[in-house]
Write a protein that holds these residues in place. Structure first.
Motif, PDB file in Angstrom:
ATOM      1  N   CYS A 145      30.162 -28.156 -14.463  1.00 15.78           N
ATOM      2  CA  CYS A 145      29.753 -29.538 -14.175  1.00 15.78           C
ATOM      3  C   CYS A 145      29.402 -30.284 -15.453  1.00 15.78           C
ATOM      4  O   CYS A 145      29.652 -31.486 -15.574  1.00 15.78           O
ATOM      5  CB  CYS A 145      28.567 -29.538 -13.209  1.00 15.78           C
ATOM      6  N   VAL A 146      28.820 -29.577 -16.422  1.00 15.67           N
ATOM      7  CA  VAL A 146      28.551 -30.203 -17.722  1.00 15.67           C
ATOM      8  C   VAL A 146      29.861 -30.517 -18.431  1.00 15.67           C
ATOM      9  O   VAL A 146      30.019 -31.581 -19.044  1.00 15.67           O
ATOM     10  CB  VAL A 146      27.673 -29.268 -18.584  1.00 15.67           C
TER      11      VAL A 146
ATOM     12  N   LEU B 208      31.692 -33.753 -17.378  1.00 18.13           N
ATOM     13  CA  LEU B 208      31.198 -35.028 -17.895  1.00 18.13           C
ATOM     14  C   LEU B 208      32.008 -35.504 -19.098  1.00 18.13           C
ATOM     15  O   LEU B 208      32.038 -36.702 -19.398  1.00 18.13           O
ATOM     16  CB  LEU B 208      29.722 -34.902 -18.282  1.00 18.13           C
TER      17      LEU B 208
END
Length: 262
Positions: free
Chosen positions: A49-50, A53
């Motif tokens: 999920c990081v 970004l």
């Protein structure tokens, strides 16, 4: 070219060699395939999920492209919860259905595992242009140019299938034969589309041969496929995600090597 494809090529990942994206996806997926536990999948998903970004895609595009994964993962978990191996406290039992502590734990781990494996593959390949992928496969992995270019030409023709199908449907409606039996209509249109595809493929093959795509001499490439710092960094990120997931599972004692004995 759709709006989503245009925006994807302006993202942060668009400049990275697609071969590196293949490698990063494999580095993330392989350890998760070898184990079935909630900790490794959860850690990998959180780190991914990081990474998302920095993919350079909007939230709307992200949900539009990944909704099948979000739908398939819970459905897979429900199936495991109902029919998985029963252990611990049994909450419900009927015929082949056994809902227990063990099946619920497996369901949660399976759901997270599907998300952790599928999401990075989808997100990374949103930014892949078919031509860039062909360049990377032929120049970086040294795959046969004839095979790569043939596959690229075929992939470019996939978008025409939808237009051909619509044209056939409108033509049949104009002739008054579009409303007679859905199965018969589908089979007739599928056969017509197959004939059109074969004819187009033969013409495309002749055109490519005439332009020297099948020559045995070493060919030149209009766009060199570079494999540099950005590509190695993406591979390193994939390796770090995998190592972190494995380390967390081993440290918590939840590592479950599914290919091992027992």
């Amino acid at each position: 070219m759709t709006l989503l494809e245009t925006r994807a090529r302006t993202g942060a990942m668009a400049r990275i060699n697609p071969v590196a994206k293949l490698g990063a996806s494999a580095l993330i997926a392989v350890p998760l395939i070898l184990t079935l536990d909630m900790v490794s999948a959860a850690v990998a998903l959180a780190l991914e999920c990081v990474l998302f970004l920095f993919a350079g895609i909007g939230w709307r595009e992200f949900w539009v492209r990944t909704w099948p994964v979000w739908l398939a993962a819970p459905l897979t978990g429900v199936t495991i919860a109902l029919y998985g191996e029963a252990s611990g406290t049994v909450y419900f039992e009927w015929f082949l259905v056994h809902i227990s502590d063990g099946s619920l734990a497996l369901a949660g781990a399976t759901t997270l595992r599907v998300l952790a494996i599928a999401l990075p593959s989808v997100v990374l390949f949103i930014t892949v242009d078919p031509t860039d992928l062909a360049d990377g496969l032929a120049q970086t992995w040294r795959l046969p140019a004839r095979f790569v270019l043939g596959a690229l030409a075929g992939l470019r023709m996939v978008g025409l299938f939808v237009d051909d199908w619509r044209a056939l449907e409108l033509a049949r409606r104009a002739r008054g034969v579009a409303d007679r039996g859905r199965i018969r209509r589908f089979l007739g249109m599928a056969f017509a589309l197959l004939v059109l595809s074969i004819r187009r493929g033969a013409k495309l093959s002749t055109a490519m041969e005439a332009r020297g795509f099948g020559a045995s001499t070493r060919r030149a490439w209009a766009r060199p496929a570079r494999f540099g710092g950005q590509e190695w960094m993406l591979l390193l990120i994939g390796a770090v995600i995998s190592a972190s997931a494995i380390a967390a599972a081993v440290a918590t004692g939840t590592w479950n090597f599914i290919l091992g004995p027992g």
